[in-house]
Structure formats: C-alpha cells, structure tokens
Design an enzyme around this catalytic site. Structure first.
Site, PDB file in Angstrom:
ATOM      1  N   ILE A 101       0.283  -8.966   3.778  1.00 29.98           N
ATOM      2  CA  ILE A 101       1.470  -8.601   3.603  1.00 29.98           C
ATOM      3  C   ILE A 101       1.421  -6.744   3.302  1.00 29.98           C
ATOM      4  O   ILE A 101       0.346  -6.344   3.324  1.00 29.98           O
ATOM      5  CB  ILE A 101       2.209  -9.041   2.259  1.00 29.98           C
ATOM      6  CG1 ILE A 101       3.265  -8.554   1.623  1.00 29.98           C
ATOM      7  CG2 ILE A 101       1.166  -8.790   1.300  1.00 29.98           C
ATOM      8  CD1 ILE A 101       4.056  -9.324   0.710  1.00 29.98           C
ATOM      9  N   CYS A 102       2.386  -6.218   3.703  1.00 34.12           N
ATOM     10  CA  CYS A 102       2.454  -4.693   3.348  1.00 34.12           C
ATOM     11  C   CYS A 102       1.589  -3.769   4.506  1.00 34.12           C
ATOM     12  O   CYS A 102       1.923  -3.987   5.578  1.00 34.12           O
ATOM     13  CB  CYS A 102       2.082  -4.338   1.928  1.00 34.12           C
ATOM     14  SG  CYS A 102       2.471  -2.620   1.410  1.00 34.12           S
ATOM     15  N   ALA A 103       0.562  -3.191   4.004  1.00 31.18           N
ATOM     16  CA  ALA A 103      -0.161  -2.441   4.750  1.00 31.18           C
ATOM     17  C   ALA A 103      -1.285  -3.220   5.430  1.00 31.18           C
ATOM     18  O   ALA A 103      -1.959  -2.872   6.208  1.00 31.18           O
ATOM     19  CB  ALA A 103      -0.593  -1.095   4.222  1.00 31.18           C
TER      20      ALA A 103
END
Length: 185
Positions: A101-103
């Site tokens: 998730i995210c970066a």
C-alpha cells in the site's frame, strides 16, 4: 488458518500497518509482524510499534501473504532490503499473495513482480516508474496474487480486501459488519 507476514520498517505509515494487522486478526488470520532489525520501530508519525519478531526470524517460516505498509522512509527501507525483495520474488513465484500500500508498491516493482499486472500506489510512485505494469487510480487493485492500494485513506478497504482474498467474502462481510462501517462494496 491463513498466515500473513507484515514487515515493519522505520518510517512506515502507522495507519496502514496497524489497520492491516488489526483487521486481519479480527478475521482470525495469523499475523506476524517483523522488524527489519531487532527492537521497536518508530513509524512515520512517531508512533512506536513493537514487532513480534525480527525479519530474519520470520523468514524461517512460510506465509500465505506478505503485506508491505507504505510511508516514507519506510517504503524506501523495504525497497532497499535484499531480504524483502527476495521474499517478494519467492512468494510471487509460488503464487502466494504479495501486497503493498501507499509507496510500498515500489518494492514490488523492484522485485519484478508487477510485470503485466494492474496496480496502484500513492501518486508519484508507481505511475512514475518505468515498466510493463498498468497503473490505475482505484483505491484497491487486485490482479491475480498481487494487491495494491493508494494510501492511509484506503487502508481499511485494503485490509478488508485482504481478508476477502484469504478467507472469502462472507468473512470480509462479517468483519466489516462488526466495524459498523457503511457498506461500500
């Protein structure tokens, strides 16, 4: 019972890490948190997380899924850890779930597991990396054994999707109902 490994790197996004851990455990899924080194992990907003084991100890066992929380510089630490990259490659090759998730999807890219896969990430991460993946802006993207999500605001949807992947839609619905969330799927 399904088993999940959540590596915790210094600077990880605590909302993403804790939400995933909590929701998977509510579903009765075995979750092991592992620090890249021994000791506590200070997350991106200063929350101190205490992993269950070190990554070296965790890697002695097999898992059905690995979940990489994002955040900075946590995602960079995961991306630069050869043990994490090798784990992602082994699990993807075995058809096990590889998720981020995210970066943190940058580590999936570095491991080469996004080839010809649809994926998402925090804006400015996967969409700017060269490769054969198809970048989408959906909150959560599942393509085969790869699942990715956008960021802290999508952590709950991501975690519930992971429950569904491991334990089925009925279990996801049961966990979600207990949370008193409005139905979104």
């Amino acid at each position: 019972m399904a088993s999940v490994l959540v590596p915790l790197a210094p600077g990880c996004e605590e909302i993403e890490a804790v939400t995933v851990i909590d929701i998977l455990r509510r579903a009765g899924i075995e979750v092991t948190t592992a620090g890249l080194a021994s000791g506590a992990v200070r997350a991106s907003r200063g929350t101190v997380l205490l992993p269950d084991v070190t990554l070296d100890e965790a890697l002695k066992k097999d898992y059905d899924m690995v979940v990489l929380p994002g955040g900075m510089p946590g995602s960079e630490h995961l991306n630069n850890d050869s043990r994490v990259i090798a784990l992602l490659q082994r699990m993807a090759a075995a058809g096990k779930f590889v998720t981020a998730i995210c970066a943190a999807p940058m580590a999936l890219h570095a491991a080469g597991v996004l080839h010809n896969k649809r994926a998402t990430s925090y804006p400015g991460v996967l969409d700017e990396l060269p490769g054969s993946h198809v970048y989408l802006e959906d909150a959560v993207v599942v393509d085969g054994n790869i699942a990715t999500s956008r960021g802290p605001g999508t952590a709950m949807d991501f975690a519930l999707t992971l429950v569904e992947l491991l334990a089925g839609k009925a279990k996801r619905d049961a966990v979600e109902a207990q949370l008193q969330r409005p139905k979104t799927h």
